[in-house]
Design a protein around this motif. Structure first.
Motif, PDB file in Angstrom:
ATOM      1  N   THR A  10       0.823  -1.203   0.000  1.00  0.00           N
ATOM      2  CA  THR A  10       0.000   0.000   0.000  1.00  0.00           C
ATOM      3  C   THR A  10       0.860   1.257   0.000  1.00  0.00           C
ATOM      4  OG1 THR A  10      -1.731  -1.194   1.190  1.00  0.00           O
ATOM      5  CG2 THR A  10      -1.850   1.207   1.223  1.00  0.00           C
ATOM      6  N   ILE A  11       1.862   1.291   0.849  1.00  0.00           N
ATOM      7  CA  ILE A  11       2.749   2.454   0.941  1.00  0.00           C
ATOM      8  C   ILE A  11       3.546   2.631  -0.350  1.00  0.00           C
ATOM      9  CG2 ILE A  11       4.858   3.276   2.068  1.00  0.00           C
ATOM     10  CD1 ILE A  11       3.647   2.402   4.682  1.00  0.00           C
ATOM     11  N   ALA A  12       4.041   1.529  -0.909  1.00  0.00           N
ATOM     12  CA  ALA A  12       4.808   1.611  -2.148  1.00  0.00           C
ATOM     13  C   ALA A  12       3.947   2.146  -3.291  1.00  0.00           C
ATOM     14  CB  ALA A  12       5.388   0.246  -2.506  1.00  0.00           C
ATOM     15  N   ALA A  13       2.709   1.690  -3.373  1.00  0.00           N
ATOM     16  CA  ALA A  13       1.824   2.162  -4.441  1.00  0.00           C
ATOM     17  C   ALA A  13       1.512   3.645  -4.288  1.00  0.00           C
ATOM     18  CB  ALA A  13       0.531   1.352  -4.437  1.00  0.00           C
ATOM     19  N   LYS A  14       1.223   4.057  -3.058  1.00  0.00           N
ATOM     20  CA  LYS A  14       0.909   5.468  -2.814  1.00  0.00           C
ATOM     21  C   LYS A  14       2.115   6.358  -3.123  1.00  0.00           C
ATOM     22  CE  LYS A  14      -0.834   8.635   0.657  1.00  0.00           C
ATOM     23  NZ  LYS A  14      -1.351   8.813   2.014  1.00  0.00           N
ATOM     24  N   ARG A  15       3.279   5.936  -2.661  1.00  0.00           N
ATOM     25  CA  ARG A  15       4.489   6.725  -2.893  1.00  0.00           C
ATOM     26  C   ARG A  15       4.856   6.734  -4.389  1.00  0.00           C
ATOM     27  NH1 ARG A  15       7.044  10.917  -2.940  1.00  0.00           N
ATOM     28  NH2 ARG A  15       9.296  10.755  -3.015  1.00  0.00           N
ATOM     29  N   ALA A  16       4.633   5.624  -5.083  1.00  0.00           N
ATOM     30  CA  ALA A  16       4.913   5.563  -6.516  1.00  0.00           C
ATOM     31  C   ALA A  16       4.054   6.573  -7.276  1.00  0.00           C
ATOM     32  CB  ALA A  16       4.667   4.148  -7.044  1.00  0.00           C
ATOM     33  N   ARG A  17       2.798   6.723  -6.882  1.00  0.00           N
ATOM     34  CA  ARG A  17       1.938   7.733  -7.515  1.00  0.00           C
ATOM     35  C   ARG A  17       2.462   9.133  -7.248  1.00  0.00           C
ATOM     36  NH1 ARG A  17      -1.935   4.001  -5.987  1.00  0.00           N
ATOM     37  NH2 ARG A  17      -2.441   5.064  -4.050  1.00  0.00           N
TER      38      ARG A  17
END
Length: 66
Positions: A21-28
């Motif tokens: 979840t954190i990786a996806a949010k930060r990637a955006r």
């Protein structure tokens, strides 16, 4: 993706779900701003760069204080 490994990442964030979840949010965020918190990321992909930030402890989970 080989680096950083999931085992290494779980030493920083123990839950795979939270890590994803954190990786996806930060990637955006990286995609929108083009700002990466690590110097010279190895990955060209946003999720890889986000995971490198987690490994470098630039991105982390704030624990709730109860």
């Amino acid at each position: 993706m080989l680096e950083p490994s999931v085992d290494d990442l779980q030493t920083k964030i123990s839950s795979k779900y939270t890590l994803a979840t954190i990786a996806a949010k930060r990637a955006r965020e990286i995609q929108e701003t083009d700002r990466v918190l690590v110097d010279h990321p190895k990955s060209n992909k946003y999720v890889g760069q986000a995971l490198e930030e987690v490994m470098a402890e630039k991105v982390f989970v704030k624990e709730d204080s109860k």
